[in-house]
Design an enzyme around this catalytic site. Structure first.
Site, PDB file in Angstrom:
ATOM      1  N   CYS A 213      41.376  40.343  26.904  1.00 21.46           N
ATOM      2  CA  CYS A 213      41.696  41.415  27.847  1.00 21.46           C
ATOM      3  C   CYS A 213      42.849  42.245  27.290  1.00 21.46           C
ATOM      4  O   CYS A 213      43.909  41.716  26.968  1.00 21.46           O
ATOM      5  CB  CYS A 213      42.071  40.816  29.201  1.00 21.46           C
ATOM      6  N   GLU A 214      42.648  43.538  27.183  1.00 22.44           N
ATOM      7  CA  GLU A 214      43.679  44.382  26.589  1.00 22.44           C
ATOM      8  C   GLU A 214      44.851  44.650  27.532  1.00 22.44           C
ATOM      9  O   GLU A 214      45.881  45.164  27.102  1.00 22.44           O
ATOM     10  CB  GLU A 214      43.081  45.711  26.125  1.00 22.44           C
ATOM     11  N   HIS A 215      44.704  44.302  28.796  1.00 21.55           N
ATOM     12  CA  HIS A 215      45.785  44.555  29.753  1.00 21.55           C
ATOM     13  C   HIS A 215      46.861  43.475  29.726  1.00 21.55           C
ATOM     14  O   HIS A 215      48.041  43.765  29.910  1.00 21.55           O
ATOM     15  CB  HIS A 215      45.212  44.679  31.173  1.00 21.55           C
ATOM     16  N   HIS A 216      46.441  42.209  29.524  1.00 26.58           N
ATOM     17  CA  HIS A 216      47.396  41.096  29.526  1.00 26.58           C
ATOM     18  C   HIS A 216      47.367  40.282  28.240  1.00 26.58           C
ATOM     19  O   HIS A 216      48.134  39.325  28.100  1.00 26.58           O
ATOM     20  CB  HIS A 216      47.117  40.160  30.714  1.00 26.58           C
TER      21      HIS A 216
ATOM     22  N   GLN B 182      35.819  44.358  30.045  1.00 21.82           N
ATOM     23  CA  GLN B 182      34.416  43.958  30.103  1.00 21.82           C
ATOM     24  C   GLN B 182      33.495  45.150  30.331  1.00 21.82           C
ATOM     25  O   GLN B 182      32.383  45.207  29.790  1.00 21.82           O
ATOM     26  CB  GLN B 182      34.223  42.906  31.203  1.00 21.82           C
TER      27      GLN B 182
ATOM     28  N   HIS C  68      37.792  35.607  33.688  1.00 19.20           N
ATOM     29  CA  HIS C  68      38.971  36.272  33.130  1.00 19.20           C
ATOM     30  C   HIS C  68      40.221  35.458  33.449  1.00 19.20           C
ATOM     31  O   HIS C  68      40.599  35.317  34.616  1.00 19.20           O
ATOM     32  CB  HIS C  68      39.102  37.680  33.710  1.00 19.20           C
TER      33      HIS C  68
ATOM     34  N   CYS D  80      43.145  36.279  33.058  1.00 17.81           N
ATOM     35  CA  CYS D  80      44.210  37.102  33.637  1.00 17.81           C
ATOM     36  C   CYS D  80      44.196  37.059  35.162  1.00 17.81           C
ATOM     37  O   CYS D  80      45.187  37.448  35.800  1.00 17.81           O
ATOM     38  CB  CYS D  80      44.116  38.544  33.143  1.00 17.81           C
TER      39      CYS D  80
END
Length: 220
Positions: free
Chosen positions: A105-108, A146, A174, A176
């Site tokens: 996941c590129e956010h976390h 995703q 996920h 996250c």
């Protein structure tokens, strides 16, 4: 060993689905392992740990190698796996189910793990089944969300196969949201991308969804 000797040189493509998050540089990039190691040491110090204690001494190097592996898709063009075709007069659904993957996941920068189901209806040519799994692997091995991953796989296969239709369904858990934040273990996310006849023809869409989920539903 000099830091420059431990950089992994890669080249980013101009195509957004094939080169990572739309960065159209076309220029060489590198995984700078020593820089990652220094950053990990800083993180350990920032959370109150001692990066020089025995159990953590090799952690920065391990994490650097992990990131190089997890983001190895940035160095690869998934289109290389779609260049060999076989001429076949077959015009029904071809489905590869349950292709396992692990993406980040590129956010976390936490992993999401799941399975992809990829189907297409050929237009005179078919591709080896392992090549579809390789496309999923390359596209998943980069900072991702995703939704984009699902679209990227579908669009690539539409463009490269010239198929009458392409369907991609991805199910993933996920971390996250399972180990932090809302903390809901057991939850999963499902995304789909329907192209060509799978989008325009409801019976074709229903057929492919039945092929993906029918046996599981019957077994349940």
């Amino acid at each position: 060993m000099a830091p420059s000797a431990r950089k992994i040189d890669v080249k980013r493509s101009d195509d957004s689905c094939c080169g990572g998050n739309g960065a159209a540089t076309g220029q060489p990039i590198a995984v700078d392992l020593p820089r990652i190691e220094r950053a990990v040491r800083e993180i350990l110090t920032a959370v109150g740990e001692d990066p020089d204690r025995e159990g953590l001494l090799e952690t920065p190097a391990r994490v650097a190698r992990m990131y190089a592996e997890m983001f190895s898709g940035l160095a690869q063009d998934p289109r290389i796996h779609t260049q060999k075709f076989f001429t076949e007069e077959y015009d029904e659904v071809v489905l590869v189910r349950d292709i396992s993957f692990c993406s980040m996941c590129e956010h976390h920068l936490l992993p999401f793990i799941g399975t992809a189901h990829v189907a297409y209806i050929p237009e005179g040519k078919v591709i080896g089944l392992s090549k579809i799994a390789r496309v999923v692997e390359v596209i998943s091995r980069r900072p991702q969300v995703q939704e984009r991953m699902t679209e990227d796989i579908a669009n690539l296969l539409v463009n490269e196969l010239g198929a009458k239709g392409v369907a991609v369904v991805i199910e993933a858990s996920h971390s996250c949201m399972t180990i932090r934040g809302v903390k809901k273990p057991g939850s999963s996310m499902v995304t789909s991308a329907m192209k060509g006849v799978f989008r325009s023809n409801l019976s074709s869409r229903a057929e492919v969804m039945q092929l993906i989920y029918g046996r599981a539903r019957a077994g349940g």
